[in-house]
Design an enzyme around this catalytic site. Structure first.
Site, PDB file in Angstrom:
ATOM      1  CG  ASP A  17      -1.796   1.233   1.274  1.00  0.00           C
ATOM      2  OD1 ASP A  17      -2.860   1.182   0.624  1.00  0.00           O
ATOM      3  OD2 ASP A  17      -1.427   2.236   1.908  1.00  0.00           O
ATOM      4  CE1 TYR A  54       0.813   7.797   2.476  1.00  0.00           C
ATOM      5  CE2 TYR A  54       1.133   5.522   1.840  1.00  0.00           C
ATOM      6  CZ  TYR A  54       0.374   6.496   2.454  1.00  0.00           C
ATOM      7  OH  TYR A  54      -0.828   6.151   3.037  1.00  0.00           O
ATOM      8  CE  LYS A 114      -3.632   4.663   0.489  1.00  0.00           C
ATOM      9  NZ  LYS A 114      -2.216   4.569   0.852  1.00  0.00           N
ATOM     10  CG  HIS A 155      -4.422   9.637   0.243  1.00  0.00           C
ATOM     11  ND1 HIS A 155      -3.083   9.607  -0.025  1.00  0.00           N
ATOM     12  CD2 HIS A 155      -4.541   9.224   1.532  1.00  0.00           C
ATOM     13  CE1 HIS A 155      -2.423   9.190   1.049  1.00  0.00           C
ATOM     14  NE2 HIS A 155      -3.290   8.959   2.005  1.00  0.00           N
TER      15      HIS A 155
HETATM   16  P1  NDP Z   1       0.742   1.286  12.030  1.00  0.00           P
HETATM   17  O1  NDP Z   1      -0.453   1.243  12.883  1.00  0.00           O
HETATM   18  O2  NDP Z   1       0.908   0.276  10.966  1.00  0.00           O
HETATM   19  O3  NDP Z   1       2.017   1.273  13.014  1.00  0.00           O
HETATM   20  C1  NDP Z   1       3.310   1.359  12.503  1.00  0.00           C
HETATM   21  C2  NDP Z   1       4.280   1.419  13.685  1.00  0.00           C
HETATM   22  O4  NDP Z   1       4.230   0.211  14.438  1.00  0.00           O
HETATM   23  C3  NDP Z   1       5.715   1.581  13.219  1.00  0.00           C
HETATM   24  O5  NDP Z   1       6.347   2.430  14.166  1.00  0.00           O
HETATM   25  C4  NDP Z   1       6.295   0.174  13.287  1.00  0.00           C
HETATM   26  O6  NDP Z   1       7.688   0.215  13.568  1.00  0.00           O
HETATM   27  C5  NDP Z   1       5.514  -0.408  14.463  1.00  0.00           C
HETATM   28  N1  NDP Z   1       5.295  -1.854  14.341  1.00  0.00           N
HETATM   29  C6  NDP Z   1       4.782  -2.522  13.272  1.00  0.00           C
HETATM   30  N2  NDP Z   1       4.687  -3.835  13.531  1.00  0.00           N
HETATM   31  C7  NDP Z   1       5.155  -4.025  14.804  1.00  0.00           C
HETATM   32  C8  NDP Z   1       5.319  -5.160  15.625  1.00  0.00           C
HETATM   33  N3  NDP Z   1       4.970  -6.386  15.211  1.00  0.00           N
HETATM   34  N4  NDP Z   1       5.842  -4.967  16.876  1.00  0.00           N
HETATM   35  C9  NDP Z   1       6.191  -3.741  17.307  1.00  0.00           C
HETATM   36  N5  NDP Z   1       6.049  -2.629  16.561  1.00  0.00           N
HETATM   37  C10 NDP Z   1       5.540  -2.762  15.317  1.00  0.00           C
HETATM   38  O7  NDP Z   1       0.828   2.778  11.466  1.00  0.00           O
HETATM   39  P2  NDP Z   1       0.913   3.515  10.065  1.00  0.00           P
HETATM   40  O8  NDP Z   1       0.421   4.899  10.341  1.00  0.00           O
HETATM   41  O9  NDP Z   1       2.218   3.388   9.419  1.00  0.00           O
HETATM   42  O10 NDP Z   1      -0.205   2.821   9.148  1.00  0.00           O
HETATM   43  C11 NDP Z   1       0.029   1.713   8.318  1.00  0.00           C
HETATM   44  C12 NDP Z   1      -0.199   2.060   6.861  1.00  0.00           C
HETATM   45  O11 NDP Z   1      -1.513   2.573   6.655  1.00  0.00           O
HETATM   46  C13 NDP Z   1       0.692   3.192   6.325  1.00  0.00           C
HETATM   47  O12 NDP Z   1       2.031   2.767   6.109  1.00  0.00           O
HETATM   48  C14 NDP Z   1      -0.054   3.548   5.071  1.00  0.00           C
HETATM   49  O13 NDP Z   1       0.219   2.599   4.047  1.00  0.00           O
HETATM   50  C15 NDP Z   1      -1.499   3.460   5.536  1.00  0.00           C
HETATM   51  N6  NDP Z   1      -2.046   4.770   5.963  1.00  0.00           N
HETATM   52  C16 NDP Z   1      -3.032   5.321   5.181  1.00  0.00           C
HETATM   53  C17 NDP Z   1      -3.598   6.532   5.501  1.00  0.00           C
HETATM   54  C18 NDP Z   1      -4.681   7.086   4.649  1.00  0.00           C
HETATM   55  O14 NDP Z   1      -5.048   8.260   4.827  1.00  0.00           O
HETATM   56  N7  NDP Z   1      -5.220   6.336   3.712  1.00  0.00           N
HETATM   57  C19 NDP Z   1      -3.167   7.300   6.695  1.00  0.00           C
HETATM   58  C20 NDP Z   1      -2.153   6.620   7.474  1.00  0.00           C
HETATM   59  C21 NDP Z   1      -1.631   5.385   7.109  1.00  0.00           C
HETATM   60  P3  NDP Z   1       8.867  -0.190  12.533  1.00  0.00           P
HETATM   61  O15 NDP Z   1       8.495   0.241  11.150  1.00  0.00           O
HETATM   62  O16 NDP Z   1      10.044   0.585  13.069  1.00  0.00           O
HETATM   63  O17 NDP Z   1       9.062  -1.667  12.652  1.00  0.00           O
END
Ligand code: NDP
Length: 275
Positions: A47, A52, A77, A110
């Protein structure tokens, strides 16, 4: 052995892997590395978004992985600056060129940006891309029920997914139910609440009970509800952890306990007020 992720059926006959990799954050080189690792681990859905600024890195990762293009579900998006008929068509060409692909699997609006009042016109541009075969499916993100209702009234193609903020702290139940009632898959963004879930004592307790990680409990909760999820991680161990949620189940008590964690607080913008 890589993990096999089930695919959910969309209302247009296509399917989407229930778990994909969210890649908001890492820029090109790191995005490439994350995509290669994810595809090696068994992810088959990525995604991204024009916003981004990593579509070229994502495309490079897909090519470098050696996984056949047709086996990878790619979502991107359109950003708000590009709403409107002509701008949307041009934005799509830019995304496709950056990705280095000749089609995308899922193209999303988006945000609705109600202040611009161009999401209907933008949706019609996406319908054209669909008719031309440039995208396999079209959907929306951050649409409230009333934005969707307007699309139903004024356009002909129904979105296949609505990607919305959804995690234990903000369960977005009304929109999720509306999506379900209208045969639209709910795709949860920030499924781990951008990290907000970690440290929650109740979730820690449930994780201990099942001998799983807290992230796995939260993602198992999502898949149990029928959500599509796109957890973001650039850490290989966590990416792997986030896929391995199909060999245990939560019980009724767990669901009730997680239901009670909703405090109604978003981590992101309210779609009604954003642009
Ligand atoms: P998430 O809820 O996916 O959380 C991501 C965080 O959690 C990162 O800091 C990651 O750290 C950590 N993490 C992930 N897996 C684990 C695990 N198993 N154990 C411990 N920590 C973990 O947040 P996001 O905001 O990144 O959302 C995910 C995706 O959603 C985005 O990347 C994007 O693609 C989408 N999105 C879409 C939006 C929209 O408006 N349509 C808005 C926001 C997000 P690390 O990477 O350091 O491992």
């Amino acid at each position: 052995m890589t993990t096999q992720v089930p695919r959910l059926h969309q209302n247009d006959g296509e399917t989407i892997p229930q778990i994909g990799l969210g890649i908001d954050g890492p820029r090109n080189q790191r995005a490439t590395e994350a995509v290669v690792t994810a595809l090696e681990l068994g992810y088959r859905s990525i995604d991204t978004a024009a916003f981004y600024a990593n579509e070229s890195g994502v495309g490079e990762g897909i090519r470098r992985s050696g996984v056949p293009r047709e086996d990878v579900h790619v979502t991107t998006k359109i950003w708000g600056d590009d709403h409107g008929s002509k701008s949307a068509a041009a934005a799509f060409e830019r995304s496709l060129a950056a990705l280095g692909l000749d089609y995308v699997d899922l193209y999303l609006i988006h945000w609705p940006h109600p202040g611009k009042d161009k999401y209907v016109e933008t949706w019609l541009a996406l319908e054209e891309l669909l008719a031309e075969g440039r995208v396999k499916s079209i959907g929306v993100s951050n649409f409230q029920p009333h934005h969707l209702a307007r699309l139903f009234r004024e356009t002909t193609v129904r979105p296949v997914v609505n990607q919305i903020e959804l995690h234990p702290g903000f369960q977005n139940e009304q929109t999720r139910q509306f999506n379900t009632e209208h045969n639209i898959l709910t795709q949860a963004w920030s499924p781990l609440g951008r990290g907000r879930v970690f440290g929650n004592l109740k979730l820690e307790e449930i994780a201990r009970k099942h001998s799983r990680s807290l992230a796995q409990v939260v993602l198992r909760w999502h898949v149990g509800l029928g959500n599509v999820v796109i957890p973001k991680s650039i850490t290989p161990e966590r990416m792997k952890d986030n896929l391995d949620v199909y060999d245990f189940r939560l019980d009724t008590e767990d669901y009730a306990a997680i239901r009670a964690l909703d405090d109604g607080k978003r981590t992101g913008d309210n779609p009604d007020d954003f642009g």
